[in-house]
Write a protein that holds these residues in place. Sequence first.
Motif, short mmCIF file in Angstrom:
data_model
loop_
_atom_site.label_atom_id
_atom_site.label_comp_id
_atom_site.label_asym_id
_atom_site.label_seq_id
_atom_site.Cartn_x
_atom_site.Cartn_y
_atom_site.Cartn_z
N THR A 61 9.35 -6.82 14.14
CA THR A 61 9.89 -8.15 14.44
C THR A 61 8.76 -9.10 14.84
N VAL A 62 7.83 -8.57 15.62
CA VAL A 62 6.79 -9.40 16.22
C VAL A 62 5.42 -8.85 15.84
N SER A 63 4.52 -9.73 15.41
CA SER A 63 3.15 -9.27 15.21
C SER A 63 2.13 -10.15 15.92
N CYS A 64 2.62 -10.92 16.90
CA CYS A 64 1.70 -11.75 17.70
C CYS A 64 2.22 -11.80 19.14
N ALA A 65 1.32 -11.56 20.09
CA ALA A 65 1.66 -11.67 21.51
C ALA A 65 0.55 -12.43 22.22
N PHE A 66 0.92 -13.14 23.27
CA PHE A 66 -0.04 -13.99 23.96
C PHE A 66 -0.34 -13.51 25.37
N ALA A 67 -1.65 -13.48 25.68
CA ALA A 67 -2.10 -13.27 27.06
C ALA A 67 -2.29 -14.64 27.71
N GLU A 68 -2.52 -14.66 29.02
CA GLU A 68 -2.88 -15.89 29.72
C GLU A 68 -4.16 -15.66 30.49
N PRO A 69 -4.99 -16.71 30.63
CA PRO A 69 -6.35 -16.51 31.14
C PRO A 69 -6.43 -15.89 32.54
N GLN A 70 -5.46 -16.17 33.42
CA GLN A 70 -5.60 -15.67 34.79
C GLN A 70 -5.25 -14.19 34.92
N PHE A 71 -4.63 -13.63 33.89
CA PHE A 71 -4.01 -12.32 34.09
C PHE A 71 -4.59 -11.27 33.15
N ASP A 72 -4.42 -10.04 33.52
CA ASP A 72 -4.99 -8.89 32.83
C ASP A 72 -4.36 -8.73 31.44
N ALA A 73 -5.16 -8.90 30.40
CA ALA A 73 -4.64 -8.85 29.03
C ALA A 73 -4.28 -7.43 28.60
N ARG A 74 -4.69 -6.40 29.40
CA ARG A 74 -4.39 -5.02 28.99
C ARG A 74 -2.90 -4.74 28.95
N ILE A 75 -2.13 -5.47 29.78
CA ILE A 75 -0.67 -5.32 29.74
C ILE A 75 -0.16 -5.71 28.35
N VAL A 76 -0.79 -6.73 27.76
CA VAL A 76 -0.35 -7.22 26.45
C VAL A 76 -0.76 -6.23 25.36
N THR A 77 -2.01 -5.77 25.38
CA THR A 77 -2.48 -4.87 24.32
C THR A 77 -1.75 -3.53 24.37
N ALA A 78 -1.25 -3.15 25.56
CA ALA A 78 -0.61 -1.84 25.71
C ALA A 78 0.67 -1.71 24.87
N ILE A 79 1.35 -2.84 24.58
CA ILE A 79 2.61 -2.73 23.83
C ILE A 79 2.37 -2.52 22.34
N ILE A 105 8.62 -3.59 29.23
CA ILE A 105 7.53 -3.10 28.37
C ILE A 105 8.12 -2.36 27.16
N ALA A 106 9.13 -1.51 27.40
CA ALA A 106 9.72 -0.72 26.32
C ALA A 106 10.39 -1.64 25.29
N ARG A 107 11.07 -2.68 25.81
CA ARG A 107 11.76 -3.61 24.91
C ARG A 107 10.76 -4.37 24.04
N LEU A 108 9.67 -4.83 24.65
CA LEU A 108 8.66 -5.58 23.90
C LEU A 108 7.95 -4.67 22.90
N ALA A 109 7.65 -3.44 23.31
CA ALA A 109 6.99 -2.49 22.41
C ALA A 109 7.87 -2.21 21.19
N ALA A 110 9.20 -2.17 21.41
CA ALA A 110 10.12 -1.94 20.29
C ALA A 110 10.07 -3.10 19.29
N LEU A 111 9.93 -4.33 19.81
CA LEU A 111 9.83 -5.49 18.93
C LEU A 111 8.59 -5.41 18.04
N VAL A 112 7.51 -4.84 18.60
CA VAL A 112 6.28 -4.68 17.81
C VAL A 112 6.46 -3.54 16.81
N ARG A 113 7.04 -2.43 17.29
CA ARG A 113 7.20 -1.24 16.46
C ARG A 113 8.07 -1.50 15.24
N ASP A 114 9.18 -2.25 15.45
CA ASP A 114 10.08 -2.47 14.31
C ASP A 114 9.64 -3.65 13.42
#
Length: 296
Positions: A234-252, A223-232
Amino acid sequence: MRLSSICAAIAVMAIAATPAKADPPRVVATIAPLHSLVASVMAGVGEPYLLLPGPLSPHDFALAPSDVRRIAGADLVVWIGAPLESFLVKPLDGAAERQLALLDVPALDALPFGASGQDGDGAGLDPHIWLDPVRAIAIVTAVQERLSQIDPDNAATYRANAAALVVRLTRLDEAIRARLQPVASEPFIAFHDAYGYFSRRYGLQPAGYFASDPQRRPGARTIARLAALVRDGTVSCAFAEPQFDARIVTAIAADRPLRIGRLDPLGIDIEPGPALYETLLMGNAEAIAGCLGDTR
Ligand SMILES: [Zn+2]
């Protein structure tokens, strides 16, 4: 001759005159995208049985007794292989002629995990081969050859169906390439490590993922590594999947702008059948183009 014996004689003649129509082979396919490809090859002969419909994930699945009986009675089971459907290893043990494990087909060129630029989840073959339309063509060829072996009476139909499907898949590959080419250099975060083959095929830049196994919750370090990619930035798009809780994705995202897309590796919202495969792949390509296209 009595009427009843005349009737019996006519009945016998009728049976003799009509060639016995053999039952279609009993074919089981595990996940909906595979089922879709097999259904296209079998069109006009019969329909394969879909073992994991809807939201069931092959990463974590146990066979019901009715499934065990169906597998035992199948003429052919089409599956990816032990890394994905480990629940089939025991039921298919010693049944080499009744199964097609696609990871074992050399033409499919299965590769180890690791195309997503994130390591630490161990080696092993990446089972998500169906998400690459060019490998899907190799799947279709392998399925057509096996069906023609076990059911030679319908071999011409299988061959014609497979040839038509290969034409469609070639067009699909070209359409996806055209759709993704403008956004291919934008890094993104996937929900689970399922898009290695797809990313390599179209030159995409996966920068990381939450989990290799979607059933496992990502650890704090991930989570910390992915959040850093958003913070710096590098990344401005992340994908959720339909079966799983998207809150994990929005949290970063924290307070950074992060576009959330949705990728579906299995097609859980799509009606199973011959058209599912193309709908699934094009839908994922649209989702990627949409999420990456507006990042600048
Ligand atoms: Zn997966």
